[in-house]
Design an enzyme around this catalytic site. Structure first.
Site, PDB file in Angstrom:
ATOM      1  N   LYS A   1       0.909   4.062  -2.929  1.00  0.00           N
ATOM      2  CA  LYS A   1       0.583   5.466  -2.653  1.00  0.00           C
ATOM      3  C   LYS A   1       1.773   6.377  -2.996  1.00  0.00           C
ATOM      4  CE  LYS A   1      -3.684   4.896  -1.358  1.00  0.00           C
ATOM      5  NZ  LYS A   1      -4.748   5.191  -2.311  1.00  0.00           N
TER       6      LYS A   1
ATOM      7  N   TYR B   1       0.847  -1.204   0.000  1.00  0.00           N
ATOM      8  CA  TYR B   1       0.000   0.000   0.000  1.00  0.00           C
ATOM      9  C   TYR B   1       0.881   1.251   0.000  1.00  0.00           C
ATOM     10  CZ  TYR B   1      -3.617   3.246   1.854  1.00  0.00           C
ATOM     11  OH  TYR B   1      -4.483   4.299   2.059  1.00  0.00           O
TER      12      TYR B   1
END
Ligand code: NAP
Length: 259
Positions: free
Chosen positions: A158, A154
């Site tokens: 991002k 993640y």
């Protein structure tokens, strides 16, 4: 202030829930035509709120992980409405794929779920954005700056979204297309509510987190993110591009020892 979004078509991934739903609502209030691309149907309560502002919206059911389905949808929207002004890349989830137990295959799968559809939606829309002198807004996370300790994939996705925001601003400035990102830290949404329940004592965890948010020691609201999102997306922000904008009560930048 008139944000000059009237009748402008804007695609919002995950636009029926959480942060995305707030952006959809603000766009509707501005007279834009929000097109929600999301996995689960929109809830009746949200539909009712939305329809207080507009009937001129669409919900298109899609699992964005099936990236091949994105381009035909975009082309169909452009054909039916005649133009696409804005893209809000928002759908995603922190899936806690940690360094020690996540295989590279699981890492790649997680990147696919949080990153590939951001790319493909803009890739499929770029000719329409050029034609409308449009605007891209990517929603990303503080984890790209701070890490979180248990979420390699993640955080990587991002971080890549920040890079793509600048890359697209560079690739498209000559065509008058802007690209910006909003960095979210701690915003109370359905996803957040689900995540906090993974802790043994969710209320205690909430307090630990909000105590560390300098400005007013509270979560950022969906409405606060949506207001910035719609302003930055709009033609009124005509000289704002390549920016990473933190709407986070000072969480990432201020000294956490402040009392
Ligand atoms: P949320 O409440 O779960 O809303 C996200 C929406 O996106 C949901 O409707 C979800 O559908 C949809 N979605 C997710 N993946 C999808 C996919 N592959 N295909 C189609 N739809 C999909 O989440 P949120 O908290 O508003 O988060 C929105 C964005 O902000 C995410 O990118 C997240 O990483 C980022 N963010 C949030 C926070 C925070 O504090 N909330 C912090 C940092 C970053 P389902 O309902 O079917 O899951």
């Amino acid at each position: 202030m008139d944000l000059q979004l009237n009748k402008k078509v804007v695609l919002i991934t995950g636009g029926g829930k959480g942060i995305g739903s707030g952006i959809t609502l603000e766009l509707a209030k501005e007279g834009a035509i929000p097109i929600i691309l999301s996995r689960s149907s929109i809830l009746p309560a949200f539909k009712e709120r939305l329809e207080k502002h507009t009937d001129n919206y669409e919900f298109i059911q899609i699992d964005l992980n099936e990236a091949d389905k994105i381009k035909p949808i975009v082309d169909d929207i452009a054909k039916r409405y005649g133009s696409i002004y804005g893209i809000v890349n928002n759908a995603g989830a922190n899936d806690n794929k940690d360094l020690e137990t996540t295989s590279w295959q699981e890492f790649e799968k997680s990147l696919h779920g949080n990153l590939t559809h951001y790319y493909e939606l803009v890739h499929a829309s770029v000719k329409y954005l050029k034609a409308s002198r449009g605007s891209i807004l990517n929603i990303t996370s503080k984890t790209a700056f701070t890490g979180q300790g248990k979420t390699s994939a993640y955080a990587a996705a991002k971080g890549a979204i920040l890079g793509l925001t600048r890359e697209w601003a560079s690739a498209l400035f000559k065509d008058h297309v802007r690209s910006n990102a909003i960095v979210v830290s701690e915003c109370w949404t359905p996803l957040y509510a689900k995540w906090i329940k993974t802790f043994a004592d969710p209320e205690a965890r909430k307090k630990i987190i909000t105590d560390k948010i300098p400005y007013e020691h509270r979560f950022t609201t969906i409405e606060e993110i949506a207001a910035t999102a719609v302003f930055v997306l709009s033609p009124i922000s005509s000289h704002t591009t390549a920016q990473w904008i933190f709407v986070d009560g000072g969480y990432v930048h201020l000294d956490r020892a402040l009392t």
